[in-house]
Design an enzyme around this catalytic site. Structure first.
Site, PDB file in Angstrom:
ATOM      1  N   ASP A   1       0.812  -1.210   0.000  1.00 11.46           N
ATOM      2  CA  ASP A   1       0.000   0.000   0.000  1.00 11.46           C
ATOM      3  C   ASP A   1       0.850   1.266   0.000  1.00 11.46           C
ATOM      4  O   ASP A   1       0.487   2.275  -0.608  1.00 11.46           O
ATOM      5  CB  ASP A   1      -0.937   0.005   1.212  1.00 11.46           C
ATOM      6  CG  ASP A   1      -2.154  -0.878   0.983  1.00 11.46           C
ATOM      7  OD1 ASP A   1      -2.361  -1.328  -0.164  1.00 11.46           O
ATOM      8  OD2 ASP A   1      -2.890  -1.125   1.953  1.00 11.46           O
ATOM      9  N   GLY A   2       1.988   1.222   0.695  1.00 11.38           N
ATOM     10  CA  GLY A   2       2.861   2.390   0.713  1.00 11.38           C
ATOM     11  C   GLY A   2       3.347   2.745  -0.676  1.00 11.38           C
ATOM     12  O   GLY A   2       3.390   3.918  -1.058  1.00 11.38           O
TER      13      GLY A   2
ATOM     14  N   THR B   1      -9.609   2.254   6.638  1.00 12.79           N
ATOM     15  CA  THR B   1      -9.194   0.960   7.183  1.00 12.79           C
ATOM     16  C   THR B   1      -7.726   0.961   7.614  1.00 12.79           C
ATOM     17  O   THR B   1      -7.217  -0.061   8.064  1.00 12.79           O
ATOM     18  CB  THR B   1      -9.380  -0.148   6.128  1.00 12.79           C
ATOM     19  OG1 THR B   1      -8.606   0.169   4.972  1.00 12.79           O
ATOM     20  CG2 THR B   1     -10.842  -0.280   5.737  1.00 12.79           C
TER      21      THR B   1
ATOM     22  N   ASN C   1      -6.722   5.353  10.530  1.00 13.47           N
ATOM     23  CA  ASN C   1      -8.005   5.702  11.143  1.00 13.47           C
ATOM     24  C   ASN C   1      -8.590   4.537  11.928  1.00 13.47           C
ATOM     25  O   ASN C   1      -9.062   4.700  13.062  1.00 13.47           O
ATOM     26  CB  ASN C   1      -8.973   6.143  10.050  1.00 13.47           C
ATOM     27  CG  ASN C   1     -10.390   6.319  10.544  1.00 13.47           C
ATOM     28  OD1 ASN C   1     -10.713   7.284  11.219  1.00 13.47           O
ATOM     29  ND2 ASN C   1     -11.262   5.377  10.183  1.00 13.47           N
TER      30      ASN C   1
ATOM     31  N   SER D   1      -7.003   1.922  13.175  1.00 13.81           N
ATOM     32  CA  SER D   1      -6.175   1.591  14.339  1.00 13.81           C
ATOM     33  C   SER D   1      -6.394   2.570  15.480  1.00 13.81           C
ATOM     34  O   SER D   1      -6.137   2.249  16.643  1.00 13.81           O
ATOM     35  CB  SER D   1      -4.690   1.572  13.946  1.00 13.81           C
ATOM     36  OG  SER D   1      -4.221   2.882  13.659  1.00 13.81           O
TER      37      SER D   1
END
Length: 256
Positions: free
Chosen positions: A44-45, A156, A159, A161
């Site tokens: 994702d990064g 997801t 936010n 976490s």
């Protein structure tokens, strides 16, 4: 029908680089500006990095997971017909957040965020932050480690976490979520309409300095941060039909 030209991009991870070499042998190498579809190999990064670097080109992006986290990616399956997968993929249109941060030195810094804009305390001192929505103060003083505004795609991630809500795509809402709030104790955040303009004002910025981060772009010593969803800019991600982004967000809401 002419096959689409692919721009193949990969993170530095060994697995991603190996997949890149294999796909380049099969499909060749086209620069993003000359491609029809951008293929991102990584986590994702790396996907966020790709969107920030090439999102303005308007090319759809098809990601394949070859990294640690891959919520925004499709599964990497060597041997599959990549062109057939891309042709069958379903689009998900994402609108980034626009951040304009004012700093203690008087500078004004603008940035985009596809996941979230977060404000975080820079020292051991808790942050004191005022929150205004569309020009009206809704929370005069939030004492906290920080606060964030997240998109549905980013809901997801950080936010979630921080105990923020998971937002479905297409709901035209954003999540305003405190990070380790101390006062007011019972405030757990809010779900806002996508068109809402959110202004964060740092109270006592010299004693209690705060940084602002739009995805991975950090601005330190901010005094005020204005955030709104961009309606003019957007990116299109492509997902395999059996596991599209909307379905993934729904699954996350029922994962225990």
């Amino acid at each position: 029908m002419t096959a689409p030209r692919l721009a193949l991009l990969a993170s530095p991870a060994i697995e991603a680089q190996a997949a890149l070499a294999q796909l380049e042998r099969e499909f060749g190498a086209h620069p993003p500006a000359e491609a029809d579809v951008i293929v991102a190999l990584g986590g994702d990064g790396f996907m966020l990095q790709t969107l920030h670097r090439h999102g303005a080109l308007g090319r759809p992006v098809y990601g394949m997971k070859l990294g640690t986290v891959g919520f925004l990616m499709n599964q990497y399956r060597p041997g599959d017909d990549l062109l057939a997968r891309i042709a069958a993929a379903e689009p998900a249109v994402l609108h980034p957040l626009e951040m304009r941060a004012q700093t203690e030195s008087g500078a004004s810094v603008e940035s985009l965020a596809y996941n979230e804009v977060s404000l975080l305390r820079q020292t051991r001192q808790a942050a004191h932050i005022r929150i205004a929505l569309n020009g009206e103060v809704r929370l005069d003083e939030l004492i906290c480690d920080g606060v964030m505004l997240a998109t549905p795609a980013g809901s997801t991630a950080y936010n979630f976490s921080a105990h923020g809500p998971i937002l479905p795509l297409g709901a035209n809402v954003m999540a305003l979520t405190p990070i380790a709030p101390f006062r007011p104790r019972r405030w757990r955040g809010a779900v806002l309409k996508a068109g809402t303009e959110v202004r964060f004002t740092v109270r006592d910025p010299l004693k209690r300095p705060v940084s602002a981060t739009a995805d991975s772009h950090e601005v330190r010593d901010v005094t005020e941060v204005l955030v709104r969803e961009s309606r003019d800019r957007h990116v299109t991600l492509l997902f395999d039909p059996e596991h599209n982004l909307e379905e993934r967000i729904l699954i996350e809401q029922f994962t225990v």
